[in-house]
Design an enzyme around this catalytic site. Structure first.
Site, PDB file in Angstrom:
ATOM      1  N   HIS A   1       0.843  -1.203   0.000  1.00  9.50           N
ATOM      2  CA  HIS A   1       0.000   0.000   0.000  1.00  9.50           C
ATOM      3  C   HIS A   1       0.876   1.250   0.000  1.00  9.50           C
ATOM      4  O   HIS A   1       2.059   1.197   0.336  1.00  9.50           O
ATOM      5  CB  HIS A   1      -0.876   0.041   1.256  1.00  9.50           C
ATOM      6  CG  HIS A   1      -2.069  -0.857   1.178  1.00  9.50           C
ATOM      7  ND1 HIS A   1      -2.028  -2.173   1.562  1.00  9.50           N
ATOM      8  CD2 HIS A   1      -3.347  -0.621   0.750  1.00  9.50           C
ATOM      9  CE1 HIS A   1      -3.227  -2.716   1.382  1.00  9.50           C
ATOM     10  NE2 HIS A   1      -4.042  -1.807   0.888  1.00  9.50           N
TER      11      HIS A   1
ATOM     12  N   LYS B   1      -0.432   4.791   4.655  1.00  8.48           N
ATOM     13  CA  LYS B   1      -1.261   3.811   5.394  1.00  8.48           C
ATOM     14  C   LYS B   1      -0.696   3.583   6.795  1.00  8.48           C
ATOM     15  O   LYS B   1       0.507   3.397   6.956  1.00  8.48           O
ATOM     16  CB  LYS B   1      -1.350   2.491   4.617  1.00  8.48           C
ATOM     17  CG  LYS B   1      -2.322   1.493   5.259  1.00  8.48           C
ATOM     18  CD  LYS B   1      -2.770   0.434   4.293  1.00  8.48           C
ATOM     19  CE  LYS B   1      -3.694  -0.574   4.960  1.00  8.48           C
ATOM     20  NZ  LYS B   1      -4.955   0.025   5.440  1.00  8.48           N
TER      21      LYS B   1
HETATM   22  N1  LIG Z   1     -12.596  -1.393   3.457  1.00  9.78           N
HETATM   23  C1  LIG Z   1     -12.146  -0.816   2.324  1.00  9.78           C
HETATM   24  O1  LIG Z   1     -12.558  -1.190   1.193  1.00  9.78           O
HETATM   25  C2  LIG Z   1     -11.156   0.281   2.433  1.00  9.78           C
HETATM   26  C3  LIG Z   1     -10.753   0.698   3.662  1.00  9.78           C
HETATM   27  N2  LIG Z   1      -9.930   1.772   3.805  1.00  9.78           N
HETATM   28  C4  LIG Z   1      -9.672   2.189   5.168  1.00  9.78           C
HETATM   29  O2  LIG Z   1     -10.378   3.420   5.390  1.00  9.78           O
HETATM   30  C5  LIG Z   1      -9.689   4.199   6.360  1.00  9.78           C
HETATM   31  C6  LIG Z   1      -9.434   5.594   5.812  1.00  9.78           C
HETATM   32  O3  LIG Z   1      -8.558   5.521   4.720  1.00  9.78           O
HETATM   33  P1  LIG Z   1      -8.132   6.848   3.923  1.00  9.78           P
HETATM   34  O4  LIG Z   1      -9.335   7.525   3.353  1.00  9.78           O
HETATM   35  O5  LIG Z   1      -7.033   6.437   3.010  1.00  9.78           O
HETATM   36  O6  LIG Z   1      -7.532   7.720   5.123  1.00  9.78           O
HETATM   37  P2  LIG Z   1      -7.463   9.320   5.276  1.00  9.78           P
HETATM   38  O7  LIG Z   1      -6.541   9.572   6.422  1.00  9.78           O
HETATM   39  O8  LIG Z   1      -7.191   9.942   3.959  1.00  9.78           O
HETATM   40  O9  LIG Z   1      -8.969   9.713   5.680  1.00  9.78           O
HETATM   41  C7  LIG Z   1      -9.537   9.531   6.957  1.00  9.78           C
HETATM   42  C8  LIG Z   1     -10.365  10.765   7.241  1.00  9.78           C
HETATM   43  O10 LIG Z   1     -11.155  10.565   8.410  1.00  9.78           O
HETATM   44  C9  LIG Z   1     -11.049  11.749   9.183  1.00  9.78           C
HETATM   45  N3  LIG Z   1     -11.393  11.504  10.573  1.00  9.78           N
HETATM   46  C10 LIG Z   1     -10.674  10.851  11.516  1.00  9.78           C
HETATM   47  N4  LIG Z   1     -11.317  10.909  12.697  1.00  9.78           N
HETATM   48  C11 LIG Z   1     -12.476  11.591  12.490  1.00  9.78           C
HETATM   49  C12 LIG Z   1     -13.564  11.983  13.321  1.00  9.78           C
HETATM   50  N5  LIG Z   1     -13.599  11.667  14.614  1.00  9.78           N
HETATM   51  N6  LIG Z   1     -14.559  12.696  12.783  1.00  9.78           N
HETATM   52  C13 LIG Z   1     -14.559  13.006  11.471  1.00  9.78           C
HETATM   53  N7  LIG Z   1     -13.547  12.686  10.621  1.00  9.78           N
HETATM   54  C14 LIG Z   1     -12.521  11.970  11.133  1.00  9.78           C
HETATM   55  C15 LIG Z   1      -9.604  12.178   8.998  1.00  9.78           C
HETATM   56  O11 LIG Z   1      -9.399  13.499   9.431  1.00  9.78           O
HETATM   57  P3  LIG Z   1      -7.923  13.914   9.991  1.00  9.78           P
HETATM   58  O12 LIG Z   1      -7.021  13.837   8.798  1.00  9.78           O
HETATM   59  O13 LIG Z   1      -8.170  15.291  10.520  1.00  9.78           O
HETATM   60  O14 LIG Z   1      -7.577  12.906  11.041  1.00  9.78           O
HETATM   61  C16 LIG Z   1      -9.465  11.996   7.494  1.00  9.78           C
HETATM   62  O15 LIG Z   1      -9.975  13.097   6.766  1.00  9.78           O
HETATM   63  C17 LIG Z   1      -8.422   3.393   6.702  1.00  9.78           C
HETATM   64  O16 LIG Z   1      -8.673   2.617   7.852  1.00  9.78           O
HETATM   65  C18 LIG Z   1      -8.235   2.491   5.489  1.00  9.78           C
HETATM   66  O17 LIG Z   1      -7.502   1.332   5.743  1.00  9.78           O
HETATM   67  C19 LIG Z   1      -9.456   2.465   2.731  1.00  9.78           C
HETATM   68  C20 LIG Z   1      -9.800   2.082   1.460  1.00  9.78           C
HETATM   69  C21 LIG Z   1     -10.687   0.953   1.205  1.00  9.78           C
HETATM   70  O1  LIG Z   2      -5.644   2.110   3.518  1.00  9.17           O
HETATM   71  C1  LIG Z   2      -5.936   1.852   2.328  1.00  9.17           C
HETATM   72  O2  LIG Z   2      -5.645   2.612   1.406  1.00  9.17           O
HETATM   73  C2  LIG Z   2      -6.663   0.602   2.050  1.00  9.17           C
HETATM   74  N1  LIG Z   2      -7.106  -0.069   3.053  1.00  9.17           N
HETATM   75  C3  LIG Z   2      -7.834  -1.281   3.016  1.00  9.17           C
HETATM   76  C4  LIG Z   2      -7.047  -2.361   3.685  1.00  9.17           C
HETATM   77  O3  LIG Z   2      -6.509  -2.137   4.791  1.00  9.17           O
HETATM   78  O4  LIG Z   2      -6.965  -3.460   3.149  1.00  9.17           O
HETATM   79  C5  LIG Z   2      -8.353  -1.619   1.646  1.00  9.17           C
HETATM   80  C6  LIG Z   2      -7.499  -1.191   0.507  1.00  9.17           C
HETATM   81  O5  LIG Z   2      -6.517  -2.150   0.292  1.00  9.17           O
HETATM   82  C7  LIG Z   2      -6.930   0.204   0.654  1.00  9.17           C
END
Ligand SMILES: NC(=O)C1=CN([C@@H]2O[C@H](COP(=O)(O)OP(=O)(O)OC[C@H]3O[C@@H](n4cnc5c(N)ncnc54)[C@H](OP(=O)(O)O)[C@@H]3O)[C@@H](O)[C@H]2O)C=CC1
Ligand SMILES: O=C(O)C1=N[C@H](C(=O)O)C[C@H](O)C1
Length: 273
Positions: free
Chosen positions: A160, A164
């Site tokens: 990744h 991450k």
């Molecule tokens: N299941 C799936 O298919 C996938 C899962 N993921 C997962 O999703 C999560 C997020 O990934 P990603 O988008 O890349 O991460 P980012 O860090 O880009 O986004 C997370 C966002 O959530 C915000 N946030 C955190 N705490 C709060 C809160 N209490 N209230 C409101 N907003 C909040 C953060 O703000 P701030 O920056 O201010 O902390 C940030 O803007 C990870 O755990 C990732 O592994 C990602 C892609 C696919």
């Molecule tokens: O953090 C990410 O970006 C992603 N998180 C998920 C994971 O932990 O597997 C899904 C995807 O691979 C992207």
């Protein structure tokens, strides 16, 4: 049957997935963005969610008030952090709305709190919301069932982007779990997540994990089944975050008609084990 577009809240709206979700909701018939939430003090508060996501003005400002946002909403899409997700699970349960959780890296205690919330609302949680990875999980389970553990070692490799924060990825754990299910064992008791120094020979029957981080890789996963003189490799490569967002929106629409409970993407996609 409800013909009105489903009113969805995106929490973590300014994040990589938050912005992608806003774009995908705008493209999806049957879904509409009801509210966009970021944490208190975020530079995104007050900005238009559509502008933030690069799709033009849509008249939904980013706020820091999830309670207010959930009152009239029907679902919440949550790709944030484990602590935030546990809090949102409590609020979504109070509001009795569908909660789609993509957040990874949750502890056992976080998962117990999420399960408790699912007694009051429909929660769909998966380490990966894409169709491709969930199909891969089904194939991994079949392969692990077919290849005897005495002669075939299973290793899960993932890469990744450098931002991450959790490891192994939620997807790697999902695939490890599928392999363990195929073998009729518990992943927790058989996983090897770290190797360093003089480790000794590989214990038979374990499921190993290897984690790579760097650059802008969206998410690459391979499950390697290594036998004597041959390898079987099953892989998925994510090229665009919209695959996760499309899965999350589909999950919310599916959840609209479901009873309270904890579901995963296999339920949504009809691939359930
Ligand atoms: N299941 C799936 O298919 C996938 C899962 N993921 C997962 O999703 C999560 C997020 O990934 P990603 O988008 O890349 O991460 P980012 O860090 O880009 O986004 C997370 C966002 O959530 C915000 N946030 C955190 N705490 C709060 C809160 N209490 N209230 C409101 N907003 C909040 C953060 O703000 P701030 O920056 O201010 O902390 C940030 O803007 C990870 O755990 C990732 O592994 C990602 C892609 C696919
Ligand atoms: O953090 C990410 O970006 C992603 N998180 C998920 C994971 O932990 O597997 C899904 C995807 O691979 C992207």
């Amino acid at each position: 049957m409800n013909d009105n577009p489903m009113k969805l809240v995106v929490v973590g709206a300014g994040g990589r997935m938050g912005q992608t979700l806003i774009r995908v909701i705008q493209e999806t018939d049957g879904a509409m963005l009801h509210a966009a939430i970021e944490r208190e003090g975020s530079p995104f508060i007050g900005k238009d969610a559509g502008e933030l996501a690069g799709v033009g003005t849509i008249g939904v400002p980013v706020t820091a008030d999830p309670l207010q946002a959930f009152v009239d909403a029907e679902g919440v899409l949550d790709f944030t952090s484990p602590a935030a997700t546990v809090e949102f699970a409590g609020l979504a349960a109070q509001a009795r709305i569908v909660h789609v959780i993509g957040t990874t890296g949750c502890s056992l205690s976080d998962d117990q709190k999420i399960e408790a919330a699912s007694r009051h609302a429909c929660i769909i949680k998966s380490g990966n919301m894409s169709l491709g990875v969930n199909l891969l999980g089904v194939l991994v389970e079949q392969a692990a069932r077919a290849l005897p553990a005495e002669n075939w070692d299973i290793e899960v490799l993932e890469m990744h982007h450098k931002h991450k924060v959790d490891a192994p990825s939620g997807t790697a754990l999902l695939l490890g779990d599928a392999a363990a299910r195929g073998r009729g064992i518990e992943l927790q008791a058989n996983a090897v997540k770290v190797r360093d120094g003089h480790t000794g020979a590989r214990p038979a029957g374990t499921i190993g994990f290897a984690t790579l981080r760097g650059g802008s890789v969206v998410g690459d996963h391979s499950v390697i089944l290594a036998g004597e003189g041959e390898l079987v490799t099953l892989s998925h490569s994510a090229r665009d975050r919209s695959i996760f967002a499309r899965g999350a929106v589909a999950a919310a629409l599916w959840g609209r008609g479901q009873k309270p409970g904890l579901y995963d993407m296999l339920d949504v996609l009809g691939l359930s084990h």
